[in-house]
Design a protein around this motif. Structure first.
Motif, PDB file in Angstrom:
ATOM      1  N   GLY A 170       0.809  -1.217   0.000  1.00 51.06           N
ATOM      2  CA  GLY A 170       0.000   0.000   0.000  1.00 51.06           C
ATOM      3  C   GLY A 170       0.839   1.260   0.000  1.00 51.06           C
ATOM      4  O   GLY A 170       2.076   1.216  -0.027  1.00 51.06           O
ATOM      5  N   ASN A 171       0.184   2.402   0.038  1.00 55.52           N
ATOM      6  CA  ASN A 171       0.884   3.694  -0.016  1.00 55.52           C
ATOM      7  C   ASN A 171       1.810   3.902   1.178  1.00 55.52           C
ATOM      8  O   ASN A 171       2.978   4.259   1.024  1.00 55.52           O
ATOM      9  CB  ASN A 171      -0.123   4.843  -0.087  1.00 55.52           C
ATOM     10  CG  ASN A 171      -0.779   4.961  -1.447  1.00 55.52           C
ATOM     11  OD1 ASN A 171      -0.206   4.561  -2.450  1.00 55.52           O
ATOM     12  ND2 ASN A 171      -1.989   5.511  -1.475  1.00 55.52           N
ATOM     13  N   GLN A 172       1.283   3.695   2.387  1.00 59.86           N
ATOM     14  CA  GLN A 172       2.105   3.911   3.575  1.00 59.86           C
ATOM     15  C   GLN A 172       3.209   2.862   3.693  1.00 59.86           C
ATOM     16  O   GLN A 172       4.381   3.186   3.930  1.00 59.86           O
ATOM     17  CB  GLN A 172       1.251   3.884   4.835  1.00 59.86           C
ATOM     18  CG  GLN A 172       0.411   5.109   5.069  1.00 59.86           C
ATOM     19  CD  GLN A 172      -0.140   5.133   6.490  1.00 59.86           C
ATOM     20  OE1 GLN A 172       0.567   5.403   7.453  1.00 59.86           O
ATOM     21  NE2 GLN A 172      -1.431   4.863   6.614  1.00 59.86           N
ATOM     22  N   GLY A 173       2.828   1.607   3.575  1.00 56.43           N
ATOM     23  CA  GLY A 173       3.794   0.528   3.742  1.00 56.43           C
ATOM     24  C   GLY A 173       4.956   0.614   2.768  1.00 56.43           C
ATOM     25  O   GLY A 173       6.117   0.446   3.159  1.00 56.43           O
ATOM     26  N   SER A 174       4.655   0.882   1.515  1.00 57.35           N
ATOM     27  CA  SER A 174       5.729   0.960   0.520  1.00 57.35           C
ATOM     28  C   SER A 174       6.623   2.165   0.781  1.00 57.35           C
ATOM     29  O   SER A 174       7.835   2.123   0.516  1.00 57.35           O
ATOM     30  CB  SER A 174       5.142   1.023  -0.895  1.00 57.35           C
ATOM     31  OG  SER A 174       4.287   2.140  -1.056  1.00 57.35           O
ATOM     32  N   ALA A 175       6.052   3.244   1.324  1.00 56.20           N
ATOM     33  CA  ALA A 175       6.858   4.422   1.663  1.00 56.20           C
ATOM     34  C   ALA A 175       7.807   4.107   2.821  1.00 56.20           C
ATOM     35  O   ALA A 175       8.968   4.525   2.825  1.00 56.20           O
ATOM     36  CB  ALA A 175       5.952   5.596   2.022  1.00 56.20           C
ATOM     37  N   VAL A 176       7.315   3.364   3.792  1.00 58.37           N
ATOM     38  CA  VAL A 176       8.157   2.946   4.912  1.00 58.37           C
ATOM     39  C   VAL A 176       9.298   2.069   4.398  1.00 58.37           C
ATOM     40  O   VAL A 176      10.467   2.248   4.766  1.00 58.37           O
ATOM     41  CB  VAL A 176       7.333   2.180   5.967  1.00 58.37           C
ATOM     42  CG1 VAL A 176       8.243   1.620   7.060  1.00 58.37           C
ATOM     43  CG2 VAL A 176       6.284   3.090   6.587  1.00 58.37           C
ATOM     44  N   LEU A 177       8.957   1.125   3.532  1.00 55.69           N
ATOM     45  CA  LEU A 177       9.962   0.228   2.979  1.00 55.69           C
ATOM     46  C   LEU A 177      11.030   0.994   2.197  1.00 55.69           C
ATOM     47  O   LEU A 177      12.217   0.656   2.254  1.00 55.69           O
ATOM     48  CB  LEU A 177       9.297  -0.800   2.060  1.00 55.69           C
ATOM     49  CG  LEU A 177       8.683  -2.025   2.736  1.00 55.69           C
ATOM     50  CD1 LEU A 177       7.944  -2.875   1.718  1.00 55.69           C
ATOM     51  CD2 LEU A 177       9.760  -2.852   3.439  1.00 55.69           C
ATOM     52  N   GLN A 178      10.608   1.993   1.465  1.00 62.04           N
ATOM     53  CA  GLN A 178      11.556   2.780   0.666  1.00 62.04           C
ATOM     54  C   GLN A 178      12.641   3.383   1.558  1.00 62.04           C
ATOM     55  O   GLN A 178      13.830   3.314   1.241  1.00 62.04           O
ATOM     56  CB  GLN A 178      10.818   3.876  -0.089  1.00 62.04           C
ATOM     57  CG  GLN A 178      11.722   4.718  -0.983  1.00 62.04           C
ATOM     58  CD  GLN A 178      10.942   5.783  -1.751  1.00 62.04           C
ATOM     59  OE1 GLN A 178       9.716   5.870  -1.646  1.00 62.04           O
ATOM     60  NE2 GLN A 178      11.642   6.575  -2.520  1.00 62.04           N
ATOM     61  N   HIS A 179      12.239   3.971   2.664  1.00 63.03           N
ATOM     62  CA  HIS A 179      13.210   4.590   3.571  1.00 63.03           C
ATOM     63  C   HIS A 179      14.039   3.545   4.314  1.00 63.03           C
ATOM     64  O   HIS A 179      15.252   3.720   4.508  1.00 63.03           O
ATOM     65  CB  HIS A 179      12.484   5.494   4.564  1.00 63.03           C
ATOM     66  CG  HIS A 179      11.952   6.759   3.951  1.00 63.03           C
ATOM     67  ND1 HIS A 179      12.748   7.846   3.684  1.00 63.03           N
ATOM     68  CD2 HIS A 179      10.703   7.085   3.528  1.00 63.03           C
ATOM     69  CE1 HIS A 179      12.022   8.803   3.134  1.00 63.03           C
ATOM     70  NE2 HIS A 179      10.774   8.370   3.032  1.00 63.03           N
ATOM     71  N   LEU A 180      13.414   2.454   4.725  1.00 60.46           N
ATOM     72  CA  LEU A 180      14.144   1.403   5.424  1.00 60.46           C
ATOM     73  C   LEU A 180      15.167   0.740   4.510  1.00 60.46           C
ATOM     74  O   LEU A 180      16.291   0.431   4.931  1.00 60.46           O
ATOM     75  CB  LEU A 180      13.173   0.353   5.954  1.00 60.46           C
ATOM     76  CG  LEU A 180      12.298   0.756   7.137  1.00 60.46           C
ATOM     77  CD1 LEU A 180      11.288  -0.338   7.440  1.00 60.46           C
ATOM     78  CD2 LEU A 180      13.148   1.050   8.371  1.00 60.46           C
ATOM     79  N   TYR A 181      14.779   0.526   3.265  1.00 61.28           N
ATOM     80  CA  TYR A 181      15.678  -0.118   2.312  1.00 61.28           C
ATOM     81  C   TYR A 181      16.902   0.755   2.056  1.00 61.28           C
ATOM     82  O   TYR A 181      18.036   0.265   2.008  1.00 61.28           O
ATOM     83  CB  TYR A 181      14.934  -0.374   0.999  1.00 61.28           C
ATOM     84  CG  TYR A 181      15.731  -1.167  -0.016  1.00 61.28           C
ATOM     85  CD1 TYR A 181      15.922  -2.540   0.155  1.00 61.28           C
ATOM     86  CD2 TYR A 181      16.295  -0.553  -1.131  1.00 61.28           C
ATOM     87  CE1 TYR A 181      16.649  -3.273  -0.771  1.00 61.28           C
ATOM     88  CE2 TYR A 181      17.026  -1.274  -2.055  1.00 61.28           C
ATOM     89  CZ  TYR A 181      17.196  -2.642  -1.873  1.00 61.28           C
ATOM     90  OH  TYR A 181      17.927  -3.367  -2.785  1.00 61.28           O
ATOM     91  N   ALA A 182      16.670   2.059   1.922  1.00 64.86           N
ATOM     92  CA  ALA A 182      17.790   2.979   1.710  1.00 64.86           C
ATOM     93  C   ALA A 182      18.733   2.944   2.911  1.00 64.86           C
ATOM     94  O   ALA A 182      19.972   2.943   2.747  1.00 64.86           O
ATOM     95  CB  ALA A 182      17.273   4.399   1.486  1.00 64.86           C
ATOM     96  N   TYR A 183      18.164   2.899   4.107  1.00 62.03           N
ATOM     97  CA  TYR A 183      18.989   2.841   5.319  1.00 62.03           C
ATOM     98  C   TYR A 183      19.785   1.532   5.364  1.00 62.03           C
ATOM     99  O   TYR A 183      20.982   1.528   5.676  1.00 62.03           O
ATOM    100  CB  TYR A 183      18.114   2.958   6.560  1.00 62.03           C
ATOM    101  CG  TYR A 183      18.891   2.774   7.854  1.00 62.03           C
ATOM    102  CD1 TYR A 183      19.550   3.852   8.444  1.00 62.03           C
ATOM    103  CD2 TYR A 183      18.972   1.520   8.470  1.00 62.03           C
ATOM    104  CE1 TYR A 183      20.283   3.688   9.612  1.00 62.03           C
ATOM    105  CE2 TYR A 183      19.704   1.348   9.631  1.00 62.03           C
ATOM    106  CZ  TYR A 183      20.361   2.435  10.195  1.00 62.03           C
ATOM    107  OH  TYR A 183      21.088   2.258  11.345  1.00 62.03           O
ATOM    108  N   ALA A 184      19.100   0.413   5.089  1.00 64.87           N
ATOM    109  CA  ALA A 184      19.766  -0.889   5.156  1.00 64.87           C
ATOM    110  C   ALA A 184      20.908  -0.986   4.153  1.00 64.87           C
ATOM    111  O   ALA A 184      21.957  -1.572   4.447  1.00 64.87           O
ATOM    112  CB  ALA A 184      18.748  -2.001   4.903  1.00 64.87           C
ATOM    113  N   GLN A 185      20.719  -0.396   2.964  1.00 64.88           N
ATOM    114  CA  GLN A 185      21.769  -0.435   1.949  1.00 64.88           C
ATOM    115  C   GLN A 185      22.968   0.409   2.360  1.00 64.88           C
ATOM    116  O   GLN A 185      24.117   0.058   2.075  1.00 64.88           O
ATOM    117  CB  GLN A 185      21.210   0.062   0.615  1.00 64.88           C
ATOM    118  CG  GLN A 185      20.182  -0.862  -0.019  1.00 64.88           C
ATOM    119  CD  GLN A 185      20.758  -2.234  -0.338  1.00 64.88           C
ATOM    120  OE1 GLN A 185      21.719  -2.369  -1.080  1.00 64.88           O
ATOM    121  NE2 GLN A 185      20.154  -3.275   0.238  1.00 64.88           N
TER     122      GLN A 185
END
Length: 222
Positions: free
Chosen positions: A11-26
């Protein structure tokens, strides 16, 4: 390994959270952060897309309206060796089982069951996306429906952060797509309405998920 599970990953919120978390994890691979997303249908176009975009993330099948499936999804990272599990949680008044028709009472029931699943799975920290003004008597029912979920989460004693975003600007994509320099149709012209982007919600949620001790028991208006 520390794990973060994102409810509503497609969804909109979940995918936005993932976007930021993924950038941090990388950027911080020494943090040993493993990302999980929850999707009702693993074969859906959005679930496949999310899996492809966020390489290395695991998409788990779970139904927001099925407490047992949520518990199993929240427990999965621990079974795979995670020493700490954090969850981004949300509820919605428009559940698929009801044909996407708003049902605030059902939303509350689903949210309360989700809190129980979080406790039973022994989750370490929860970031719950609620709604601004959910504690106001004159708030819409689809906003007030989140307050009992907040209260239940607080009573568990589980480390948590509560976000209270105002109306999300992305709602226009579903209700009244912007095709010119003006928008209309949701409120009267003399009504002031606050907006927030899901990208900003995702950014704040990611901060609280990455550093839960700094945001424990905080309620953040967005």
């Amino acid at each position: 390994m520390k794990a973060i599970v994102v409810v509503g990953a497609t969804g909109n919120q979940g995918s936005a959270v993932l976007q930021h978390l993924y950038a941090y994890a990388q950027a911080n691979q020494d943090a040993q952060l493993k990302l999980y997303g929850i999707s009702r249908d693993l074969g859906s176009q959005r679930a496949v897309q999310v899996s492809n975009v966020f390489g290395g993330m695991t998409v788990l099948q779970s139904d927001m309206e099925d407490k047992q499936s949520l518990k199993e999804a929240f427990s999965k990272p621990r079974e795979e060796g995670a020493v700490e599990v954090r969850v981004f949680a949300l509820t919605t008044p428009c559940l698929l089982s009801n044909g996407m028709v708003p049902d605030p009472a059902r939303e509350t029931a689903v949210g309360l069951a989700m809190v129980e699943a979080l406790v039973e799975a022994e989750v370490d920290h929860v970031v719950f996306s609620s709604a601004a003004g959910c504690d106001k008597e004159d708030a819409p029912e689809c906003t007030k429906s989140k307050k009992p979920v907040e209260d239940a989460l607080k009573k568990t004693g589980v480390s948590h952060t509560i976000l209270r975003p105002v109306t999300m600007i992305e709602v226009w994509d579903r209700v009244h797509p912007v095709t010119s320099g003006r928008v209309c149709g949701m409120v009267r012209g003399d009504v002031k309405l606050q907006w927030v982007s899901t990208r900003d919600i995702g950014a704040v949620a990611a901060l609280a998920l990455v550093d839960p001790k700094a945001y424990d028991k905080q309620m953040i208006d967005l």
